[in-house]
Design a protein around this motif. Structure first.
Motif, PDB file in Angstrom:
ATOM      1  N   HIS A 149       0.675  -4.349 -18.368  1.00  0.00           N
ATOM      2  CA  HIS A 149       0.870  -4.629 -19.802  1.00  0.00           C
ATOM      3  C   HIS A 149       1.061  -6.139 -20.021  1.00  0.00           C
ATOM      4  N   GLU A 150       1.907  -6.760 -19.201  1.00  0.00           N
ATOM      5  CA  GLU A 150       2.192  -8.192 -19.378  1.00  0.00           C
ATOM      6  C   GLU A 150       0.986  -9.051 -18.976  1.00  0.00           C
ATOM      7  N   HIS A 153      -1.049  -9.487 -21.956  1.00  0.00           N
ATOM      8  CA  HIS A 153      -0.653 -10.600 -22.844  1.00  0.00           C
ATOM      9  C   HIS A 153      -1.170 -11.929 -22.293  1.00  0.00           C
ATOM     10  N   GLU A 170      -0.096  -5.611 -28.913  1.00  0.00           N
ATOM     11  CA  GLU A 170       0.596  -4.623 -28.081  1.00  0.00           C
ATOM     12  C   GLU A 170      -0.318  -3.428 -27.789  1.00  0.00           C
ATOM     13  N   TYR A 204       3.853  -0.228 -30.712  1.00  0.00           N
ATOM     14  CA  TYR A 204       3.388   0.115 -29.358  1.00  0.00           C
ATOM     15  C   TYR A 204       2.512   1.378 -29.373  1.00  0.00           C
TER      16      TYR A 204
HETATM   17 ZN    ZN Z   1       3.838  -6.342 -24.925  1.00  0.00          ZN
END
Ligand code: ZN
Ligand code: ZN
Ligand code: ZN
Length: 234
Positions: A149-150, A153, A170, A204
């Motif tokens: 997930h990160e 980003h 997100e 989310y």
């Molecule tokens: Zn996030």
């Protein structure tokens, strides 16, 4: 049939199932719940561990925990390789650091498991990714999915997709985490993916469902190119 996590007997007619698939009779008094798999804790259970100062982890989650930087390092190469297989490669590699979950969660309303540190240069609007921080003590599957997930980003920032609508940003990162979880082919990973898809949070869960719908319609490559080039879904 599995046995109840509290009384050890086959569970009563009504029971709860944790994200690991463990059953607990609903008749037992619940003190609190595992922050990672929602298993209920009975007052007599002593072998639970701390997660944050206000939350706990069950013995099953603790048995597969990533508690140290050394344990984290064991998983990261596989996560990066899985991401490359999914077509997501970071132009510049980003360091992943474990941090105390309390530092990441100064307020306890919702639990933050990871974050990506970025620096925006005001004059050029260039965004640098400084690093990824993951809460210590997650299960291996939570840890890896949070890293994915990160990395999402970081990937968006390095591709120049900055100032995206938060739901879209997100949603893309949850889509990456979901794609990684799907590759694992384990019941726990499947359950985590399903719970992310059903997450009632509008940013989310809502973002994930929105981006997934666009991917079903246009394909992942078109969606990601569109997001990176124009900052919106096709
Ligand atoms: Zn996030
Ligand atoms: Zn029971
Ligand atoms: Zn648990």
């Amino acid at each position: 049939m599995t046995s109840c996590t509290v009384c050890g007997l086959p569970p009563m007619a009504s029971y709860e199932i944790s994200l690991h698939g463990e059953a607990t009779c609903v008749t037992h008094q619940v003190l609190d719940r595992c922050a990672l798999c929602v298993r209920p804790r009975h007052a007599d259970e002593r072998n639970w561990a701390r997660f944050t100062s206000t939350t706990v982890r069950c013995p099953t989650c603790v048995s597969v925990a990533v508690d140290t930087q050394q344990q984290a390092r064991k998983h990261i190469p596989r996560v990066r390789a899985d991401m490359v297989a999914l077509g997501i490669e970071l132009p510049q590699r980003v360091r992943v650091t474990l941090v105390d979950p309390d530092v990441m969660n100064p307020d306890t309303r919702s639990l933050c498991l990871g974050r990506t540190l970025q620096r925006v240069w005001v004059d050029t609007a260039v965004t640098d990714v400084l690093g990824i921080e993951i809460a210590g003590g997650l299960t291996e599957t939570h840890f890896c999915a949070t890293v994915v997930h990160e990395i999402g980003h970081a990937w968006l920032a390095q591709r120049g997709a900055v100032n995206l609508d938060q739901t879209l940003e997100e949603g893309v990162c949850e889509l990456f985490a979901g794609a990684w979880l799907k590759r694992q082919r384990t019941p726990f990973a499947d359950t985590l993916r399903r719970s992310a898809l059903e997450n009632p949070d509008p940013v989310y869960g809502g973002g994930y469902r929105l981006v997934r719908e666009a991917v079903v319609r246009h394909g992942i490559a078109v969606v990601l190119d569109h997001v990176c080039a124009r900052g919106v879904l096709p």
